[in-house]
Design a protein around this motif. Structure first.
Motif, PDB file in Angstrom:
ATOM      1  N   VAL B 103     -10.100 -71.023  57.981  1.00  0.00           N
ATOM      2  CA  VAL B 103      -9.100 -71.734  58.787  1.00  0.00           C
ATOM      3  C   VAL B 103      -7.725 -71.086  58.624  1.00  0.00           C
ATOM      4  O   VAL B 103      -7.032 -70.785  59.603  1.00  0.00           O
ATOM      5  N   ALA B 104      -7.343 -70.842  57.377  1.00  0.00           N
ATOM      6  CA  ALA B 104      -5.999 -70.312  57.127  1.00  0.00           C
ATOM      7  C   ALA B 104      -5.849 -68.896  57.676  1.00  0.00           C
ATOM      8  O   ALA B 104      -4.777 -68.512  58.138  1.00  0.00           O
ATOM      9  N   GLY B 105      -6.933 -68.138  57.645  1.00  0.00           N
ATOM     10  CA  GLY B 105      -6.861 -66.782  58.188  1.00  0.00           C
ATOM     11  C   GLY B 105      -6.573 -66.801  59.672  1.00  0.00           C
ATOM     12  O   GLY B 105      -5.640 -66.150  60.146  1.00  0.00           O
ATOM     13  N   VAL B 106      -7.340 -67.581  60.404  1.00  0.00           N
ATOM     14  CA  VAL B 106      -7.156 -67.638  61.865  1.00  0.00           C
ATOM     15  C   VAL B 106      -5.771 -68.182  62.213  1.00  0.00           C
ATOM     16  O   VAL B 106      -5.011 -67.579  62.984  1.00  0.00           O
ATOM     17  N   VAL B 107      -5.430 -69.333  61.606  1.00  0.00           N
ATOM     18  CA  VAL B 107      -4.150 -69.964  61.942  1.00  0.00           C
ATOM     19  C   VAL B 107      -2.977 -69.096  61.473  1.00  0.00           C
ATOM     20  O   VAL B 107      -2.016 -68.864  62.216  1.00  0.00           O
ATOM     21  N   GLY B 108      -3.073 -68.598  60.249  1.00  0.00           N
ATOM     22  CA  GLY B 108      -1.961 -67.833  59.677  1.00  0.00           C
ATOM     23  C   GLY B 108      -1.695 -66.547  60.438  1.00  0.00           C
ATOM     24  O   GLY B 108      -0.547 -66.212  60.739  1.00  0.00           O
ATOM     25  N   ILE B 109      -2.755 -65.820  60.771  1.00  0.00           N
ATOM     26  CA  ILE B 109      -2.562 -64.552  61.475  1.00  0.00           C
ATOM     27  C   ILE B 109      -2.057 -64.812  62.894  1.00  0.00           C
ATOM     28  O   ILE B 109      -1.164 -64.114  63.387  1.00  0.00           O
ATOM     29  N   SER B 110      -2.592 -65.850  63.536  1.00  0.00           N
ATOM     30  CA  SER B 110      -2.102 -66.177  64.878  1.00  0.00           C
ATOM     31  C   SER B 110      -0.605 -66.496  64.848  1.00  0.00           C
ATOM     32  O   SER B 110       0.163 -66.008  65.681  1.00  0.00           O
ATOM     33  N   ALA B 111      -0.218 -67.326  63.894  1.00  0.00           N
ATOM     34  CA  ALA B 111       1.190 -67.698  63.795  1.00  0.00           C
ATOM     35  C   ALA B 111       2.039 -66.458  63.516  1.00  0.00           C
ATOM     36  O   ALA B 111       3.127 -66.294  64.082  1.00  0.00           O
ATOM     37  N   ALA B 112       1.520 -65.575  62.662  1.00  0.00           N
ATOM     38  CA  ALA B 112       2.280 -64.374  62.322  1.00  0.00           C
ATOM     39  C   ALA B 112       2.476 -63.491  63.551  1.00  0.00           C
ATOM     40  O   ALA B 112       3.564 -62.959  63.782  1.00  0.00           O
ATOM     41  N   VAL B 113       1.420 -63.348  64.355  1.00  0.00           N
ATOM     42  CA  VAL B 113       1.546 -62.530  65.567  1.00  0.00           C
ATOM     43  C   VAL B 113       2.578 -63.143  66.503  1.00  0.00           C
ATOM     44  O   VAL B 113       3.443 -62.454  67.043  1.00  0.00           O
ATOM     45  N   PHE B 114       2.502 -64.456  66.660  1.00  0.00           N
ATOM     46  CA  PHE B 114       3.458 -65.110  67.552  1.00  0.00           C
ATOM     47  C   PHE B 114       4.888 -64.905  67.046  1.00  0.00           C
ATOM     48  O   PHE B 114       5.777 -64.509  67.794  1.00  0.00           O
ATOM     49  N   LEU B 115       5.097 -65.152  65.757  1.00  0.00           N
ATOM     50  CA  LEU B 115       6.457 -65.072  65.216  1.00  0.00           C
ATOM     51  C   LEU B 115       7.003 -63.645  65.276  1.00  0.00           C
ATOM     52  O   LEU B 115       8.162 -63.424  65.582  1.00  0.00           O
ATOM     53  N   ALA B 116       6.139 -62.671  65.008  1.00  0.00           N
ATOM     54  CA  ALA B 116       6.633 -61.299  64.930  1.00  0.00           C
ATOM     55  C   ALA B 116       6.722 -60.639  66.298  1.00  0.00           C
ATOM     56  O   ALA B 116       7.606 -59.814  66.534  1.00  0.00           O
TER      57      ALA B 116
END
Lengths: 266, 330
Positions: B103-116
């Motif tokens: 869960v954290a991998g999918v959510v965390g990486i998605s959020a990181a892509v959006f933010l960056a």
């Protein structure tokens, strides 16, 4: 100011076709007025060199042609750039579709972190090409045109980053050629390369002229002299003079061009 | 050897050169001292790891002798009869951490892509700050929140929903308690997602802009550029971030203890209560009445230690092979 109005001077008998027509281009970065009212005709199947001292705006000018300034929120572009008569900044033009027709080679070789083959296939893939056979065909052709095929044909699926700098830059050219662009923009493509790799890139540029229209930014006047048919001299964001390369280098009309050519500044 | 007089370096006289040599000797000693101190500081880590391992093996020796390797696959945990097996705890730890990292991998990486890559700076800045803030929340607070907010929501809303539509899957069958393996996994996901998101964001921002420009100039959209060029460029580092987060999930104790149900049972259902290696150590250490009981708990610690080291080792190998595939040296 000498503008492109006198482009007829020194041009061979057949009137060359204008591929890219730039009129009254202005580029601002926030408060900084980087390009001031620049106009230039880029002739088809010719190599046009943009020269001038550092910070004179030649790269900014180049990047306006394929709308790379769209990525910089603070940049503002006014004026008109037409490719084959179509204003690339018009509302009807999708920059993503447009860029497919305008390839770009950057200052430092920047292959993608993927295999040599995938580097060349990338442009086709993002533009919707699905046929594996066609991608393989185009990739081979492009690598051949970029004079890289013989060096990489046995390791197409190795990483592009494993190549030498000069090979990487030719890979970047192959990547552009795969899309059969109308215009190829090159931003000091040899500045990060050693002399031998530079020679190879310059020979490649000379060959590309047969099928493509090339605009090349270079800080090396010698390189401009070797590869280009026409040269535009930039100073402080303005185009001071434009004309056939040999005329610019031997009989510049503007005092500032002459000063730069003879090495009095820059 | 000839000395060129016009070179500014050779202006130094003979005495000048002598004093220079003296300085060089002093520098050499300083260099050596400096290097020794650096090596010593580095060796501290080796000593800590080695010491930990030796201590754990020593402490769990009674248990290792008494149960042998069967300790790993025995499900019995009975302090009364002095029979101990680690399997339910290994199961609880591995499954809850697996849920968490998925869960954290999918959510965390998605959020990181959006933010960056996509968010305007005015949005990215405050959200990045919030993410880092989330990483600083103490785990006991997460545990309380998990017990009083997350567990009721799952127990009354999410779990029944899953059971109703996906109840044919064994993992969503059985009684719903609210607390259990799924709750623990999701709470862990929440605790480690800031680590994944923050590190992945920094790694994505560190991808050279030239790659983005090359992709855009070939007619790719920003989305294609982000998913096909930027993310693959950062993937080895992002894998590292996930392993770091997974390490935290494997060892996390108090928050998990509060929501997992603490029952040493292996059930196919994610709704069922379970137990983790760290939770059982924390819960039962003070009441370990026999020396064998204590030793068994320490052996659980040893297993946790080995799992963590193995996960890190495997991840390191994967990163190496990824970097090699990209033609970079690890």
């Amino acid at each position: 100011m000498v503008s492109s109005m006198d482009r007829t001077l020194g041009v061979s008998a057949t009137q060359p076709e204008v591929k890219v027509r730039v009129r009254n281009l202005n580029v601002y970065y926030g408060q900084n007025h980087a390009i001031r009212d620049a106009s230039l005709d880029v002739e088809k199947h010719r190599v046009t060199a943009l020269i001038g001292p550092s910070g004179c705006g030649k790269t900014t000018f180049l990047r306006a042609i394929n709308r790379m300034h769209d990525l910089t929120p603070s940049a503002k572009v006014t004026g008109c750039i037409e490719i084959d008569g179509v204003d690339v900044y018009s509302r009807d033009v999708d920059p993503i579709v447009m860029r497919r027709h305008v390839g770009m080679v950057f200052q430092r070789p920047n292959p993608f972190p993927m295999s040599i083959f995938e580097n060349v296939a990338y442009g086709l893939r993002v533009n919707g090409e699905r046929s594996r056979d066609r991608i393989a065909d185009v990739a081979e052709n492009s690598l051949r045109r970029a004079v890289l095929w013989d060096e990489v044909k046995d390791r197409l699926f190795e990483s592009g980053a494993a190549l030498s700098g000069g090979q990487q830059q030719r890979l970047c050219v192959a990547r552009v050629l795969a899309l059969r662009p109308d215009v190829i923009l090159m931003d000091e493509p040899a500045s990060a390369l050693d002399p031998i790799a530079t020679v190879k890139i310059e020979e490649l540029i000379a060959q590309l002229r047969e099928d493509y229209t090339v605009v090349i930014v270079t800080h090396s006047m010698a390189q401009a002299g070797r590869v280009s048919d026409r040269t535009a001299f930039f100073l402080d964001g303005m185009i001071v003079e434009v004309g056939p390369t040999n005329q610019i280098f031997t009989r510049p009309k503007d005092k500032r061009t002459e000063d730069y050519i003879t090495g009095r500044f820059g | 050897m000839s000395i060129e007089l016009d070179s500014p370096r050779s202006v130094a006289t003979a005495s000048g050169r002598l004093s220079q040599r003296a300085l060089t000797t002093r520098q050499a000693i300083a260099d050596r001292l400096f290097r020794i101190s650096l090596v010593a500081a580095t060796l501290v880590f080796v000593a800590i790891i080695g010491g930990l391992f030796v201590e754990l093996v020593q402490g769990s020796w009674d248990s290792i002798v008494a149960f042998g390797p069967a300790f790993l696959w025995s499900s019995e945990w009975n302090p009364v009869t002095n029979h101990f097996g680690a399997l339910p705890f290994i199961f609880g730890t591995v499954v809850s951490s697996a849920i968490a990292i998925a869960v954290a991998g999918v959510v965390g990486i998605s959020a990181a892509v959006f933010l960056a890559e996509f968010a305007p700076r005015a949005v990215a800045r405050p959200i990045s700050f919030l993410i880092e803030l989330l990483a600083a929340v103490p785990s006991v607070v997460f545990g309380l929140w998990g017990l009083f907010v997350l567990a009721p929501i799952l127990g009354h809303v999410a779990d029944p929903f899953l059971q109703r539509y996906f109840g044919f899957l064994p993992i969503f069958s059985g009684t719903i308690y609210g607390i259990g393996l799924l709750t623990a996994g999701l709470l862990l996901a929440l605790m480690i997602v800031p680590t994944v998101a923050a590190i992945a964001r920094d790694l994505i921002l560190a991808v050279p802009n030239e790659l983005r420009e090359a992709s855009i100039s070939l007619g790719a959209t920003r989305w294609e550029t982000a998913t096909r060029v930027v993310l693959p460029s950062a993937r080895a580092g992002i894998l590292g971030a996930c392993v770091l987060a997974l390490g935290r999930a494997l060892g996390e104790t108090i928050a998990v203890t509060m929501v997992i149900g603490n029952r040493p049972a292996i059930s196919a259902s994610l709704f069922a209560p379970a137990y983790t290696l760290s939770s059982v150590i924390a819960n039962e250490f003070t009441e370990a009445t026999s020396s064998l009981y204590l030793s068994a708990l320490l052996e659980l610690g040893l297993i946790l230690f080995i799992i963590s080291v193995a996960v890190n080792g495997i991840a390191r190998l994967m990163m190496w092979s990824m970097l090699r595939a990209q033609g970079r040296r690890p």
